[in-house]
Scaffold this motif. Sequence first.
Motif, PDB file in Angstrom:
ATOM      1  N   GLY A   1       0.463  12.275  -7.308  1.00  0.00           N
ATOM      2  CA  GLY A   1       1.756  11.920  -7.844  1.00  0.00           C
ATOM      3  C   GLY A   1       2.656  13.118  -8.050  1.00  0.00           C
ATOM      4  O   GLY A   1       3.504  13.106  -8.939  1.00  0.00           O
ATOM      5  N   ASN A   2       2.473  14.179  -7.247  1.00  0.00           N
ATOM      6  CA  ASN A   2       3.385  15.312  -7.329  1.00  0.00           C
ATOM      7  C   ASN A   2       4.707  14.943  -6.670  1.00  0.00           C
ATOM      8  O   ASN A   2       4.741  14.256  -5.653  1.00  0.00           O
ATOM      9  CB  ASN A   2       2.791  16.542  -6.643  1.00  0.00           C
ATOM     10  CG  ASN A   2       1.717  17.182  -7.503  1.00  0.00           C
ATOM     11  OD1 ASN A   2       1.735  17.042  -8.729  1.00  0.00           O
ATOM     12  ND2 ASN A   2       0.774  17.845  -6.864  1.00  0.00           N
ATOM     13  N   PHE A   3       5.780  15.425  -7.260  1.00  0.00           N
ATOM     14  CA  PHE A   3       7.125  15.065  -6.825  1.00  0.00           C
ATOM     15  C   PHE A   3       7.410  15.734  -5.477  1.00  0.00           C
ATOM     16  O   PHE A   3       7.489  16.946  -5.395  1.00  0.00           O
ATOM     17  CB  PHE A   3       8.098  15.558  -7.910  1.00  0.00           C
ATOM     18  CG  PHE A   3       9.446  14.909  -7.860  1.00  0.00           C
ATOM     19  CD1 PHE A   3       9.798  14.020  -6.864  1.00  0.00           C
ATOM     20  CD2 PHE A   3      10.388  15.201  -8.850  1.00  0.00           C
ATOM     21  CE1 PHE A   3      11.041  13.429  -6.841  1.00  0.00           C
ATOM     22  CE2 PHE A   3      11.637  14.614  -8.832  1.00  0.00           C
ATOM     23  CZ  PHE A   3      11.966  13.733  -7.830  1.00  0.00           C
ATOM     24  N   SER A   4       7.561  14.902  -4.430  1.00  0.00           N
ATOM     25  CA  SER A   4       7.682  15.468  -3.093  1.00  0.00           C
ATOM     26  C   SER A   4       9.127  15.533  -2.609  1.00  0.00           C
ATOM     27  O   SER A   4       9.594  16.573  -2.160  1.00  0.00           O
ATOM     28  CB  SER A   4       6.848  14.641  -2.120  1.00  0.00           C
ATOM     29  OG  SER A   4       7.205  14.927  -0.801  1.00  0.00           O
ATOM     30  N   GLU A   5       9.831  14.432  -2.677  1.00  0.00           N
ATOM     31  CA  GLU A   5      11.192  14.427  -2.138  1.00  0.00           C
ATOM     32  C   GLU A   5      11.963  13.259  -2.738  1.00  0.00           C
ATOM     33  O   GLU A   5      11.389  12.370  -3.362  1.00  0.00           O
ATOM     34  CB  GLU A   5      11.160  14.292  -0.603  1.00  0.00           C
ATOM     35  CG  GLU A   5      10.473  13.034  -0.122  1.00  0.00           C
ATOM     36  CD  GLU A   5      10.414  12.896   1.399  1.00  0.00           C
ATOM     37  OE1 GLU A   5      11.427  13.187   2.049  1.00  0.00           O
ATOM     38  OE2 GLU A   5       9.376  12.497   1.912  1.00  0.00           O
TER      39      GLU A   5
ATOM     40  N   PHE B   1       1.285   4.051  -2.804  1.00  0.00           N
ATOM     41  CA  PHE B   1       0.873   5.412  -2.461  1.00  0.00           C
ATOM     42  C   PHE B   1       2.005   6.423  -2.653  1.00  0.00           C
ATOM     43  O   PHE B   1       1.764   7.552  -3.060  1.00  0.00           O
ATOM     44  CB  PHE B   1       0.403   5.476  -0.993  1.00  0.00           C
ATOM     45  CG  PHE B   1      -1.030   5.063  -0.800  1.00  0.00           C
ATOM     46  CD1 PHE B   1      -1.781   4.547  -1.847  1.00  0.00           C
ATOM     47  CD2 PHE B   1      -1.654   5.210   0.436  1.00  0.00           C
ATOM     48  CE1 PHE B   1      -3.095   4.166  -1.669  1.00  0.00           C
ATOM     49  CE2 PHE B   1      -2.979   4.842   0.613  1.00  0.00           C
ATOM     50  CZ  PHE B   1      -3.694   4.319  -0.435  1.00  0.00           C
ATOM     51  N   LYS B   2       3.234   6.029  -2.342  1.00  0.00           N
ATOM     52  CA  LYS B   2       4.297   7.026  -2.238  1.00  0.00           C
ATOM     53  C   LYS B   2       5.430   6.880  -3.233  1.00  0.00           C
ATOM     54  O   LYS B   2       6.176   7.835  -3.437  1.00  0.00           O
ATOM     55  CB  LYS B   2       4.893   6.976  -0.813  1.00  0.00           C
ATOM     56  CG  LYS B   2       3.937   7.333   0.302  1.00  0.00           C
ATOM     57  CD  LYS B   2       3.407   8.751   0.179  1.00  0.00           C
ATOM     58  CE  LYS B   2       4.433   9.781   0.612  1.00  0.00           C
ATOM     59  NZ  LYS B   2       3.876  11.158   0.496  1.00  0.00           N
ATOM     60  N   LEU B   3       5.625   5.701  -3.810  1.00  0.00           N
ATOM     61  CA  LEU B   3       6.832   5.513  -4.614  1.00  0.00           C
ATOM     62  C   LEU B   3       6.570   5.497  -6.120  1.00  0.00           C
ATOM     63  O   LEU B   3       7.438   5.120  -6.897  1.00  0.00           O
ATOM     64  CB  LEU B   3       7.533   4.203  -4.191  1.00  0.00           C
ATOM     65  CG  LEU B   3       8.717   4.385  -3.236  1.00  0.00           C
ATOM     66  CD1 LEU B   3       8.325   5.238  -2.047  1.00  0.00           C
ATOM     67  CD2 LEU B   3       9.256   3.062  -2.766  1.00  0.00           C
TER      68      LEU B   3
ATOM     69  N   PRO C   1       7.073  10.113 -10.440  1.00  0.00           N
ATOM     70  CA  PRO C   1       6.408  11.419 -10.402  1.00  0.00           C
ATOM     71  C   PRO C   1       5.565  11.605 -11.670  1.00  0.00           C
ATOM     72  O   PRO C   1       6.029  11.311 -12.767  1.00  0.00           O
ATOM     73  CB  PRO C   1       7.573  12.401 -10.358  1.00  0.00           C
ATOM     74  CG  PRO C   1       8.686  11.639  -9.733  1.00  0.00           C
ATOM     75  CD  PRO C   1       8.514  10.228 -10.176  1.00  0.00           C
ATOM     76  N   GLY C   2       4.356  12.057 -11.477  1.00  0.00           N
ATOM     77  CA  GLY C   2       3.458  12.214 -12.609  1.00  0.00           C
ATOM     78  C   GLY C   2       2.440  11.099 -12.710  1.00  0.00           C
ATOM     79  O   GLY C   2       1.424  11.234 -13.384  1.00  0.00           O
TER      80      GLY C   2
ATOM     81  N   VAL D   1       9.921  10.254  -4.132  1.00  0.00           N
ATOM     82  CA  VAL D   1       8.684  10.040  -3.391  1.00  0.00           C
ATOM     83  C   VAL D   1       7.678  11.075  -3.869  1.00  0.00           C
ATOM     84  O   VAL D   1       8.057  12.224  -4.133  1.00  0.00           O
ATOM     85  CB  VAL D   1       8.924  10.182  -1.871  1.00  0.00           C
ATOM     86  CG1 VAL D   1       7.623  10.156  -1.104  1.00  0.00           C
ATOM     87  CG2 VAL D   1       9.847   9.086  -1.385  1.00  0.00           C
TER      88      VAL D   1
ATOM     89  N   THR E   1       3.455  12.764  -3.784  1.00  0.00           N
ATOM     90  CA  THR E   1       2.266  12.930  -2.941  1.00  0.00           C
ATOM     91  C   THR E   1       1.278  11.822  -3.292  1.00  0.00           C
ATOM     92  O   THR E   1       1.258  11.312  -4.407  1.00  0.00           O
ATOM     93  CB  THR E   1       1.607  14.289  -3.164  1.00  0.00           C
ATOM     94  OG1 THR E   1       1.305  14.408  -4.554  1.00  0.00           O
ATOM     95  CG2 THR E   1       2.526  15.415  -2.742  1.00  0.00           C
ATOM     96  N   THR E   2       0.438  11.458  -2.284  1.00  0.00           N
ATOM     97  CA  THR E   2      -0.298  10.209  -2.385  1.00  0.00           C
ATOM     98  C   THR E   2      -1.227  10.159  -3.590  1.00  0.00           C
ATOM     99  O   THR E   2      -1.169   9.224  -4.378  1.00  0.00           O
ATOM    100  CB  THR E   2      -1.101   9.991  -1.090  1.00  0.00           C
ATOM    101  OG1 THR E   2      -0.196  10.145  -0.007  1.00  0.00           O
ATOM    102  CG2 THR E   2      -1.728   8.624  -1.062  1.00  0.00           C
TER     103      THR E   2
ATOM    104  N   ILE F   1       0.844  -1.198   0.000  1.00  0.00           N
ATOM    105  CA  ILE F   1       0.000   0.000   0.000  1.00  0.00           C
ATOM    106  C   ILE F   1       0.877   1.245   0.000  1.00  0.00           C
ATOM    107  O   ILE F   1       0.701   2.151  -0.817  1.00  0.00           O
ATOM    108  CB  ILE F   1      -0.952  -0.013   1.213  1.00  0.00           C
ATOM    109  CG1 ILE F   1      -1.942  -1.160   1.080  1.00  0.00           C
ATOM    110  CG2 ILE F   1      -1.700   1.315   1.319  1.00  0.00           C
ATOM    111  CD1 ILE F   1      -2.758  -1.417   2.322  1.00  0.00           C
ATOM    112  N   VAL F   2       1.862   1.272   0.929  1.00  0.00           N
ATOM    113  CA  VAL F   2       2.694   2.471   1.020  1.00  0.00           C
ATOM    114  C   VAL F   2       3.511   2.642  -0.259  1.00  0.00           C
ATOM    115  O   VAL F   2       3.676   3.758  -0.754  1.00  0.00           O
ATOM    116  CB  VAL F   2       3.600   2.414   2.267  1.00  0.00           C
ATOM    117  CG1 VAL F   2       4.435   3.674   2.361  1.00  0.00           C
ATOM    118  CG2 VAL F   2       2.765   2.241   3.515  1.00  0.00           C
TER     119      VAL F   2
END
Lengths: 327, 217, 633
Positions: free
Chosen positions: C574-578, C191-193, C196-197, C568, C570-571, C187-188
């Motif tokens: 899919g915005n590029f967070s870090e 959600f997070k990996l 991006p996009g 990583v 955003t959930t 799930i994580v």
Amino acid sequence: MLALVPLTLLLASCGSAQDTLNPQGPQAKTIASEFWWMLGGCVFALAVITGLLVLAWVRRGSMGPGREPGERAGWIVIVVFGIGVMVVGLVVLFFVSDVHIMGQTEQPAAGSTKLTVRAIGHQWYWEFDYPGTKHAVTADEMHIPVRTPVLIEAQTTDVIHTVWVPQLNRKIDTIPGQNNEIELYADKVGRYRGQCNQYCGLQHAHMSFYVFADPPAKFEAWLRKQAQPAASPTGELARAGRNVFMTGACSACHTIRGTPAHGTVGPDLTHLASRTTLAGLTIPNRKGYLGGWILDSQHIKPGNQMPDINLDGPQLQALLAYLGGLK
Amino acid sequence: MTDYIFGGRREGEVPRTHEGRNPRDVSHLASQRLGVPVAWWGIAMLVASEATLMFTFIGTYYYLRSKTPVWPPVGDPEPHVVVPLILAGVLATTSLPMQLASMAARAGRLVATRRLIVLALIVQCGYISYEMWDYQHELQTTTPSHDAYESIYYVLLGADHGHVWIGILLNVWLLAKLGRGLTMYRLNATIAVTWYWHFVNLLTLFVIGTLTSATLL
Amino acid sequence: MATVELPARERVERLEQMWQGKPGILGWLTTTDHKKIGLLYFWTTLVFFAAGGAEALTMRTQLAHANNNVVGPATYDELFTMHGVTMIFFFIIPMTTGAFGNYLIPLLIGARDMAFPRMNALSYWIFLTSGLFLYIGFATGNGPNGAWFGFTPLTERAFSPTRAEDFYTLALIFNGISSSLGSANFIVTMFKLRAPGMSFNRMPTFCYAFLAASFGLLFALPVLTADCIYLYLDRIVGTHFFDPAHGGSVLLWQHLFWIFGHPEVYILIVPAFGIATSIIPAMTQRKLVAYPLVAIAELLVVFIGFGVWAHHMYTTGLPTIQVVFFGAATAMVVIPSSIQVFSWCMSMVTGRARFKTPLLFIAGFIWMFVNGGLTGIMFVSIPFDQQVHDTYFVIAHFHYIIFGAAVFPIFGGMYYWFPKVTGKLYLERPGQISFWLIFVGTNLLFFPMYIVGLLGMPRQIYTYPGNMGWTAYNLAETIGGFLTAFGILVCVGNLLVSYLRGLPSGPDPWLGPTLEWATSSPPPEYNFAVIPTVTSAYPNWDPEDREEDVRKLADGVMVLEEGHEQPVVTTADGNFSEVIEMPHSSPWPPTLGLCLGLVFTFLVLEKFFVAGIFGALCLLSLVGWHAKEPQEA
């Protein structure tokens, strides 16, 4: 074509002793006829899907990746068949079966039945007793009057079992600490086979029983007989056999009403000789089989609660004579 | 060179958060990332799973209660009400220092973070000491093998204590880690442990509320 | 990526160096590479599959004719219990989520590993240890024998005095830890990996299926764990959860078991849906019909699946109103499934299907699933359900579902992704032969079960009399069973031979739609030299984006070769967070798995003090696990 295969197979096999599709009571008949209707619907649905798969095979080939031809047609089929037709079908099925048919197969309304039989599951035999009579108790063979609604109270002394006579009605579990009820009604005089249907341990496979639907007069006579204490042994041999029973291991586990034997581990033997089978329909109730059972029951039904009994020839003959007299 | 934008940002604008090794960098990098860290989702999954387990225990309690005419059954002692409820309330207040510790860590204030966690830890240890003593004490009057009521009573309460213990161990570990400075990893851990404690505190209120409801309701 | 320019080659070399695992056995033990872990899962589950299959064939041999005496009742009871537990907990779940999910999900979302790589390894080691734990019980004469659903009071100490049921409860709890960790990780990760996009509406349906299954596991397993804890305590401590004489309830076990057990059925088949929704677009070259509807249906089927448990309990005498409620819920759960079936069929009809082995298995799966699903719809009728409950009719139904709908796609998936995992092409003709053997075999195996069920044959009986009219059908089933086994051997043999002798496949032999086909076969340890650009749900069918990846490699954008770096997002959007640093090779997961195995071993032996010592060791290994932080790597 596909539809015909299961149908022929099913029709070819009708008439087996536990056949849900050869119903002999009103409840089982309703369920069986509903099954045939549902089968019709299922065959149709499976034919549709098979048709689509065949169509896909006929249209096989290759094309460039990533296109979406016929998207609109796809959506229409999904919405019309996958949602529309299915919802209508399910709603109809739900109301017909879970509102209409279930009214018949449910626990019967209080006072709507003429006779009550308690079906008590034991590892691994059925005890049937008739509340309201004077201790009429039998094992593995239940008698009921024909064309009479009979209330079955399903109970257990140990684990969960299931009372199931497929030709008469659906099944019901025996739950510890709970009394479950179901109605049995036989349209015709006859012998119907039942079987424990919930895995209950080693000898779950040998926990069958018969339901005899008798004409009312015959049933009444049978019940009167069953309520009486055991017949006294007649003859020297039988009296010796009674002695073997009472002094040996037998009386610790079995009850014979009207004698000092009050064990409750095994089935009540008061009218053993009036039954047609032994050990949950495993073997017929004949002298040779009974003798074999007494000496070596662990071979016939491994793991059952009865130990192999060590008797010499004369003792066994005497015991068999006594038990054979328990009509 | 082409200007690549994907997921709304250029690669250069995105923080390499693991590079945070001192409070100021950590605080700066944390402010540049969007949304919650991966660790937050990790702890959320743990909490979802644990909450389901505990919800099953609580559900069992009410299921058994619905099958029993008198509750607690005749012969079982009435559960204590006042002290456990007050203590659960006190434990719940530790959510505040934990949340403040999280915020302090995010702001790069390491000393404040440590002090707030120590404050919470003292209360949490006090709570569990009393509860363990009480649990032991109750076991001397009646045991979980007495009847189904006592079975679920001890399992539910014991499982809740287990959660408090895990939270305490996490806090001790966190303090040990924070003793060697603040890194992004430790900030993420602080956030995660804080959320874990929010869950444990809420859970304790539910569990104690359920158990005392036998007397109250 | 044919012509790699010099700076680009240096970057790739640096990536390779950075992500290289340890060599040899030690590399497999300490690996955190999701692909290696996926392969470990694959081989281990195949062994359990063989064990469960051998158990099934032994049972089928025993039932081949009436009054047979191949095994006695005690062995038979262990066999069907072990068969059920093995196939569900040690084959299908670890095969779909463990092997397929592990290997493919990071590749499909453009990631370099799972969100928690070491926890991922831990899931595997716990899974392995729990399987060994269960089979050690079986080998030492303590094989669970209370059926896979372990109904009380039969499994209580009074009726099961040996340690068999302790192995059962503890193995299920133990295995549940593995699956819970795994599903949380999936799930994580999803959600997070994601690259991006890749917003949620661009996530492949495969991922939706695994997301649904993971949520299902996450919320269903704790219920089973609670149930098993109660049974363990009842047996060992003497609590009375299931004892009506002391205020407990026998049906409590069944409620909790089926609250887990029915979602479990969907957990078994939904990943298979995901495999189907991967293979169909690839083999038809057509985007899936009604993608959003299918994605939602995959989630809904698991969600509604949580509300139907009591349809396993219609014969227990529940109040009518409850029973009817669950009947209605059972009807509802059909709809998301039928949406998917029609979507698959229409995708194949409107596209141009290439009936290679993977698609044959998917077509077979659709047919088997519809077959089993339709008899499932019959259970909307409560009276009919109560008639055939616990007969072979039900056995036929759920084997059509579990073998037909879960295992067929597993075989299809093995063939489909074989080129990706090995870099070789499998042999097509033996592949098709294996399909027909398995298809005919399973139908011969399971279809007659419908009929004997209607003829009144109960499940879980070790023998039956000869005069019931069941014998011929049972013989046919046994023949079908061996035919199926033969087909599976042909399949496995084909894959082994192809592995050794197959022609090179190249990165993308199917022109597949998803990102795993955008990288080489087998994929490098870092999966993607450049984190791929994603602008649709079928990223590998967007040639401009793939060309951009090549340019980015040349320009050094999103290569992230400075460490074990992973973007990583955003959930939802899919915005590029870090960019974070991923852990890499750790000895702690197998250590912790072993310690936990010893905890459970001593719990079964009732040596609680020793178990406590190993519990403390588990905590210590967790401290060791977390001693080294990512920035110190």
